[in-house]
Enzyme design. Structure first.
Site, PDB file in Angstrom:
ATOM      1  N   GLN A   1      -4.351   5.997  -1.482  1.00  0.00           N
ATOM      2  CA  GLN A   1      -3.576   4.870  -0.968  1.00  0.00           C
ATOM      3  C   GLN A   1      -3.965   4.463   0.448  1.00  0.00           C
ATOM      4  O   GLN A   1      -3.150   4.381   1.344  1.00  0.00           O
ATOM      5  CB  GLN A   1      -2.080   5.215  -0.996  1.00  0.00           C
ATOM      6  CG  GLN A   1      -1.491   5.196  -2.369  1.00  0.00           C
ATOM      7  CD  GLN A   1      -1.144   3.802  -2.808  1.00  0.00           C
ATOM      8  OE1 GLN A   1      -0.549   3.052  -2.050  1.00  0.00           O
ATOM      9  NE2 GLN A   1      -1.525   3.426  -4.001  1.00  0.00           N
ATOM     10  N   ASP A   2      -5.251   4.203   0.648  1.00  0.00           N
ATOM     11  CA  ASP A   2      -5.736   3.690   1.920  1.00  0.00           C
ATOM     12  C   ASP A   2      -5.715   4.680   3.073  1.00  0.00           C
ATOM     13  O   ASP A   2      -5.916   4.283   4.214  1.00  0.00           O
ATOM     14  CB  ASP A   2      -4.973   2.428   2.347  1.00  0.00           C
ATOM     15  CG  ASP A   2      -5.643   1.196   1.799  1.00  0.00           C
ATOM     16  OD1 ASP A   2      -6.709   1.346   1.190  1.00  0.00           O
ATOM     17  OD2 ASP A   2      -5.099   0.103   1.973  1.00  0.00           O
ATOM     18  N   ALA A   3      -5.449   5.932   2.788  1.00  0.00           N
ATOM     19  CA  ALA A   3      -5.591   6.921   3.860  1.00  0.00           C
ATOM     20  C   ALA A   3      -7.074   7.286   3.958  1.00  0.00           C
ATOM     21  O   ALA A   3      -7.844   7.008   3.041  1.00  0.00           O
ATOM     22  CB  ALA A   3      -4.761   8.147   3.560  1.00  0.00           C
TER      23      ALA A   3
END
Lengths: 387, 600
Positions: free
Chosen positions: B217-219
């Protein structure tokens, strides 16, 4: 046999009992087996019932609210495809639940009786009889003749031929509609003169304007028709809605024909039909947006809106304005008005609902806050019991 | 006859539009009338408008006459040899600036090849459709437009060397990146803009893979080894300032260590960093809520009598202390005067910011994310050549966002790093993927940019080949250290007795309308009540009249002042906000009574 089912009458709904009755017959079940089936059904049924104290209202609101944020706000047109523009998405949902008297884009789906769906030609003919056609549309020129004190109307010959009009028919319609006028045939069309003794210019002008909008064929309010084949069935999609008139047509299959105007359905087909229409309309919007909201939420909302026999919206003039509690009403919309009105009649708020208890910070009468504990007191002697 | 307007004011009319407009334009090009004048014919209104005002957006174009560009090849060679300047070109009538209205009458060709006799102007370069920030995105013609917009916006938030004189400046919220580099994958704008001297990011080694789920998730995952060696390290500056104000009656603020008699004296510990002049010494390590500038102010609201009262004459403590949850080292102090002649003290706090979990990073393609995990060097996957990536980027960030430019930059960065060359990836004019692949192959690498990687824990080779290369990454100004916040009990508002809002005040996180709805939907009645207990009060209500009673603490008894002492008064628990509501309702003339009865 029947008495077994009679016993379960209070425990199971009729439809389920009927189904079990049919199934047991076709599968030739014994008495004991039927009883077992019924008992199992009761168990399942009771497990499926919603628990007392469940906040179904809020859950319904959240179910719509969460999905509503993802809706496309405005879908204006479908480029390239012949379609009738219909409001969809959130704006449609809002007008539906607000129970607006007239939808922003009224539309109808008219189904025809099988004998009229033989070929596309007949369908187009029926469609042309549904579409509202005004005198202006078939005339090429409408002018004032000051010398003769009359209104001259020239017809568009092509259109007259295309739609198969007869001049007599038009003259009859115009005479009937305008009242107190004489209509005569001319070479190119018709001429209208007033029957009243004094005729002035403004009167003539009025006649001219009124003549433009004389309905010569079709059903009023239906501005656009589009015959369409929808999985082997022919439908005429209409922009504009006039359910009563359409249902009166002999070609129309009244069982299938619908409109998106809830109030028309309510007044012509009754409140139960309106309830179903609300459900259908809401579901079609949800489906169209590719969302998934359980039908029970929609049904619950429709039930609330129609339970009094009249369609009421979820607005301050509708359901939300009829709440018992002053605080609940004030917390919805226009608080000052509600408070002032309440003060004029000296209203008493019994704090029985959710919002009021949130405001005063007391446990809400829902979920774990609903049940109260009661202990049985020892029976006192008769004198003490009176107290 | 057509009306002519100069700066929206009518000045006359002409008969021949064409002739008039052409003559104006000709004279402007010849320099007879100012070059900042624009003329436009509004065909809808049939009016001619001449504009000379400031504030119009204008853009340069090459003038075309008879289908021929005025920028001839001779002029181009002159430009290449630095023999002619931009100003001279505009003066010579080769280039002119058009405003929005004149542009409506112009017919602009994008390239010289498509010029016809109808064309009036020629675009200098198609790149002029992009602005400065957007031009800084490499391979941007391979990305989707929405990501390009995001990418150019993100670059403004990147930390770097924002100004070379940052040491003597006192900006709010300023950060400086320690080892800023220029990007390997550059564009023409980096040269024009002198990006070399003001860079704002670093070239990192990236691996496009998932690893232990810490980059979902975009980390993103950062290599702790790289971070410890100084990757994306920055310094955060926070300025503080105060003035010695003058008040009426000759009174004034005093900067210095406050006396112990002063009203509101904190504690000796809080003033320990101050020097004798009341100002913190440079390089002092100050912690949360400690004083950096000691100050006392004259007492407030001095009445005429109180002026002679010694007790009332004590001064007030009004020192400047740093906020909660902040710390730093005093970097610089300036003592000067402001415009009114009051003494002005400015100090600046410096704080070293090492990247930590939650800090925001982004590439130049709108691919932003926060650090999900810092993994020790030994636990980072490594390639067969022994390279460990600095950053692990999630492959799920690519398909739905279609940032092909991001992937191409990885490839170009790899080629550039291995070749020790800068790659010019200007929009519409950049090396093809094919040529990059070819160069990579020549350098002895797999042409698709993928390499074998090994699991550092088991030592096994990963089944999939990992796409790896070099990409320019920016550390964005949003850092957890500035945002982390939580509270239990704390300050409340005076009016409503509800907790205050905001991190700076040590406020609470609001349980709002929708959060309330969630608790209601769960049927968690008592939890909901407890959440809203923050402003609960006990009020005494007269059971006779339903109004608030007064509680007499001397007699330990509540009395209704309206009904006297005979009536029953009961304590009721309710939210203070509701009590306030009842009070407000009463002020607008609506009587509200509380009727009490037993709940069960």
């Amino acid at each position: 046999m029947t008495d077994i089912f009679e016993k379960y009458k209070d425990k199971l709904p009729g439809a389920i009992l009927e189904e079990i009755k049919l199934e047991s017959k076709s599968n030739e079940l014994t008495q004991a087996e039927i009883i077992r089936a019924l008992d199992e059904s009761v168990k399942e049924y009771e497990a499926a019932l919603i628990a007392p104290g469940e906040a179904i209202g809020i859950i319904t609101a959240e179910s719509f609210g969460e999905a509503g944020t993802q809706m496309t706000l405005n879908v204006f047109h479908f480029a390239g495809v012949a379609e009738i523009q219909v409001t969809r998405g959130l704006p449609r949902l809002i007008e539906l639940f607000d129970a607006r008297k007239e939808p922003s884009t009224p539309s109808m789906e008219v189904y025809l009786k099988p004998e009229f769906t033989a070929n596309e030609k007949t369908i187009r003919r029926v469609a042309s009889f549904i579409k509202e056609m005004k005198l202006q549309e078939i005339s090429s020129e409408i002018s004032l003749n000051i010398m003769k004190q009359s209104v001259d109307i020239d017809f568009n010959e092509e259109k007259i031929k295309l739609y198969g009009f007869k001049k007599e028919e038009i003259i009859e319609k115009v005479t009937k509609d305008l009242k107190n006028v004489t209509v005569k045939e001319t070479k190119k069309g018709i001429t209208i003169t007033s029957n009243s003794e004094e005729v002035n210019l403004s009167m003539l002008y009025k006649i001219k304007e009124n003549a433009k909008s004389v309905l010569i064929r079709g059903i009023s309010k239906i501005t656009q028709v589009l015959p369409k084949k929808e999985d082997s069935k022919y439908v005429i999609l209409c922009a504009g809605s006039n359910l009563k008139e359409v249902l009166n047509m002999k070609e129309v299959e009244s069982k299938l024909t619908t409109t998106n105007n809830i109030f028309e359905i309510s007044s012509s087909l009754g409140i139960e039909a309106a309830r179903q229409a609300i459900i259908n309309e809401a579901l079609s919007v949800i489906e169209n947006q590719g969302l998934d909201i359980n039908i029970r939420h929609v049904m619950f909302l429709a039930d609330i809106m129609t339970q009094t026999g009249v369609v009421r919206g979820i607005t301050r003039g509708g359901i939300s304005g009829e709440k018992e509690s002053v605080l609940a009403r004030a917390s919805f919309e226009t608080p000052i008005n509600h408070l002032i009105d309440a003060s004029l009649t000296g209203e008493l708020d019994n704090l029985k609902s959710v919002i009021e208890n949130v405001i005063i910070n007391q446990p809400i009468p829902l979920g774990t806050g609903l049940p109260g504990l009661m202990s049985k007191m020892k029976k006192e002697d008769k004198k003490g019991a009176k107290k | 006859m057509i009306d002519v307007f100069l700066n929206e004011a009518f000045i006359g009319s002409v008969t021949d539009i064409h002739e008039f407009m052409e003559s104006v334009k000709k004279q402007r090009r010849e320099g007879i009338i100012p070059t900042n004048l624009n003329i436009g014919h509004d065909e809808g209104l049939n009016e001619i408008h001449i504009e000379t005002t400031k504030g119009r957006c204008r853009r340069p174009l090459i003038i075309v006459e008879n289908g021929k560009s005025k920028l001839t090849s001779e002029l181009i060679t002159k430009i290449e040899n630095n023999q002619i300047t931009w100003e001279e070109l505009t003066k010579q009538g080769v280039i002119e600036y058009l405003d929005a209205r004149e542009e409506e009458n112009a017919y602009v060709a994008i390239s010289e090849e498509e010029l016809t006799k109808e064309h009036t102007h020629l675009e200098i370069s198609p790149i002029t459709i992009l602005g400065i920030c957007t031009s800084l995105v490499p391979f941007s013609n391979y990305g989707s437009s929405s990501r390009l917009i995001r990418g150019s916006k993100i670059q403004k938030q990147g930390l770097g060397l924002y100004a070379k004189n940052f040491l003597i400046r006192n900006d709010t919220d300023a950060s400086v990146l320690h080892y800023a580099q220029r990007p390997i994958t550059t564009t023409f704008m980096h040269d024009i803009f002198n990006y070399d001297s003001r860079p704002s990011g670093q070239n990192l080694t990236i691996a496009v893979m998932s690893y232990e789920g810490y980059n979902m998730q975009d980390a993103t995952i950062l290599n702790r080894g790289s971070v410890e060696r100084g990757l994306a390290r920055s310094t955060f500056f926070r300025p503080y300032s105060t003035t010695e104000l003058r008040y009426s009656g000759g009174l004034m603020d005093q900067i210095g260590i406050p006396d112990k008699e002063v009203k509101g004296y904190k504690s000796e510990k809080d003033y320990r960093h101050l020097e004798d002049d009341g100002i913190v010494f440079t390089e002092a390590q100050v912690g949360s809520e400690e004083v950096i500038i000691g100050r006392t102010s004259p007492p407030r609201f001095l009445g005429s009598l109180e002026e002679f009262n010694i007790a009332a004459n004590t001064r007030r403590e009004s020192s400047i202390s740093i906020g909660e949850e902040t710390q730093g080292i005093v970097d610089m102090t300036i003592i000067t005067e402001n415009e009114e002649g009051n003494r002005l003290i400015q100090t600046r706090l410096r704080e070293n910011r090492i990247p930590e979990i939650g800090d925001k990073f982004a590439s130049r393609h709108g691919q932003k994310g926060v650090i999900g995990m810092l993994i020790p060097h030994i636990d980072m996957p490594f390639s067969s050549r022994g390279i460990t990536p600095d950053i692990i980027f999630s492959p799920h960030s690519i398909p739905s966002r279609m940032t092909v430019s991001h992937l191409l930059e990885v490839l170009a960065g790899k080629v550039g790093a291995l070749n020790s060359k800068l790659i010019d990836a200007t929009t519409f004019d950049n090396p093809s993927e094919e040529s990059l692949r070819k160069q990579l192959l020549e350098l002895g690498f797999s042409e698709d940019g993928k390499e074998s990687f090994y699991n550092p824990i088991t030592g096994q080779k990963f089944d999939a080949k990992i796409y790896t290369g070099n990409i320019y990454y920016l550390r964005l100004k949003h850092m957890v250290a500035n945002k982390l916040h939580a509270r239990a009990a704390g300050r409340v508002q005076l009016l409503t007795r509800q907790p205050v809002e905001g991190r700076a005040m040590g406020g609470g996180l609001r349980v709002g309308e929708m959060e309330k709805d969630c608790l209601v939907a769960h049927g968690a009645a008592l939890l909901l009540k407890e959440r809203f207990d923050s402003d609960k009060t006990i009020l005494h209500i007269c059971e006779n009249c339903g109004m608030f009673a007064t509680y007499d603490y001397f007699k330990n008894k509540a009395i209704c002042t309206r009904c006297g002492s005979d009536t029953k008064v009961s304590p009721v628990e309710m939210s203070y906000a509701f009590k306030l509501f009842l009070d407000e309702i009463r002020t607008i003339g609506i009587d509200s009574q509380i009727k009490l009865k037993d709940k069960f």
